[in-house]
Write an enzyme that holds these catalytic residues in place. Structure first.
Site, PDB file in Angstrom:
ATOM      1  CB  THR B  28      49.447   7.975  -6.909  1.00  0.00           C
ATOM      2  OG1 THR B  28      47.764   7.774  -5.831  1.00  0.00           O
ATOM      3  CG2 THR B  28      49.676   9.054  -6.983  1.00  0.00           C
ATOM      4  CE  LYS B 138      45.871   4.826  -5.472  1.00  0.00           C
ATOM      5  NZ  LYS B 138      47.125   4.570  -4.233  1.00  0.00           N
ATOM      6  CD  GLU B 171      46.751  -1.325   2.733  1.00  0.00           C
ATOM      7  OE1 GLU B 171      46.969  -1.709   1.575  1.00  0.00           O
ATOM      8  OE2 GLU B 171      45.457  -0.667   2.775  1.00  0.00           O
TER       9      GLU B 171
END
Lengths: 271, 271
Positions: B28, B138, B171
């Site tokens: 992203t 990711k 996170e």
């Protein structure tokens, strides 16, 4: 042939959350003589998976109609049903109005399923992460299985066993594991990771009916060598005895033989 | 507007392994004035992710051309790049000939990114499973984040913090976490679970340049209350200070302020 939301299609909206996040569940169902096997049990797990992920479950009669639309009366086939949360924008948050996507696909019945050779197994290195929130259900986050299955390309190895980070054996890459020890049946607990297989459930029910004692427990990798016998289960294979795991050979054992012989009758009753 | 393997399309082959297994990775990326930011760093993580999953990485110049094709010169936008292992049959085994799918999509720049209000956070209940084989990259297996993000619908909560099964904070649902304590910076280790954020990496580099001591470490949930300050990072937000986590309020602190002020210049140099 594939039906997406009832329409014959080969293409899916690229904004589907099934692609972006693996945000969905699936079922792999054996079809014999045109009839999906253990339909109720598969639907029960689909219901459980949708409930856990808060996805609206498609109507089961609709799914059955679509499944039958894809299968001829004489067919043996593998039916895969995928249900996703549907199309969404960017970001993890679920859209307020969800329109789940249902995909019903038909694959050829695999030859290996009818050949009864006992299996040769190995241990996989890729661990299964503990995640109670996702354990048991057959969701679309399957990278651990992809990595594990791609650890070997030797076709004489039929299946790989996956362990959690503590070294406890949990399941095969695409099967559940059972062990026989001292006249009893053991199978790993799948409450922290692993899939609660439909065939695993049927074998446990069958063991109960036959009066074979069983435990759902923790089996450490190091304990496997000392078992009297091993077999794996899934919806396509049924029960498949294990002849060898790494360097350890396993002989036929009475409990496995009893279960293998009783299973077809039990499945017929349950169908 | 979406490009799939370079063609403007909105539909993907339903046999794509990205859907069936989450068998792929994504990035992203912030686009400002038509330029993808931190392109090199995003490409480095994409390379790492593809290598870990053994997916052939698409040509980076091709991806850049496609990204630029979607962005006008004056645009602020969010670019999402997905790379999957491509189309496959039934089963986890990767096809011998892989033709990865690349998807480049353009989303509107979100308003919240330009508004600098400090964030209000909560703890999520959904744990992150430990899986060293997948940690850091990711990948498309994001059900943990989907479940965590859907734990709250109160719009005054901006982000949720996720912990592993041992209670260590790892996170945010879509961000990395930093804490300030006694003049030093701390950020959780992401080698067993979590994503190694591109902005996290840049902030660590910036801290080094500015002579701010930092540690990549384990931070237990119970320790968070005692921190002097918190902030989160991601490619869209940059650095976002945290004003409140559950009932604990955090004041501005010198280290966060220095990093927030220095970041735009540092990003320009790195661009």
């Amino acid at each position: 042939v594939i039906l997406i939301n009832g329409e014959q299609r080969s293409q899916l909206d690229v904004a589907d959350r099934g692609l972006h996040y693996g945000d969905g569940v699936f079922e792999t169902i054996a079809v014999r003589d045109g009839k999906p096997q253990l339909w109720q049990a598969h639907m029960a797990r689909l219901t459980e998976g949708c409930a856990r992920l808060k996805i609206a479950e498609p109507d089961q009669q609709l799914l059955l109609n679509e499944a039958q639309q894809l299968c001829d009366d004489s067919d043996s086939a593998v039916l895969k049903i995928i249900v996703t949360r549907g199309v969404g924008g960017r970001g993890y948050r679920a859209p307020t109005t969800q329109e789940p996507t249902r995909i019903v696909a038909n694959y050829p019945w695999p030859e290996y399923a009818d050949d009864n050779t006992p299996y040769r197994l190995q241990f996989c290195h890729t661990p299964l992460g503990h995640n109670p929130a996702l354990a048991g259900i057959k969701h679309l986050n399957r990278l651990e299985q992809v990595l594990a299955r791609n650890e070997w390309s030797d076709d004489t190895i039929h299946e790989g066993l996956m362990s959690d980070c503590d070294g406890n054996v949990i399941e095969g890459v695409s099967s559940n594991l059972f062990a026989v020890r001292g006249g009893a049946l053991l199978t790993p607990d799948v409450s922290r990771c692993g899939i609660s297989g439909v065939m695993r459930g049927k074998v446990l029910m069958l063991a109960k009916e036959l009066g074979i004692p069983f435990t759902i427990t923790t089996i450490h990798r190091d304990e496997i060598v000392g078992m009297d016998g091993l077999f794996i289960t899934n919806s396509i294979l049924g029960i498949r005895p294990v002849a060898q795991l790494e360097q350890t050979r396993y002989r036929e054992n009475a409990i496995t033989t009893r279960l293998v012989e009783a299973l077809p009758f039990a499945l017929e009753e349950m169908a």
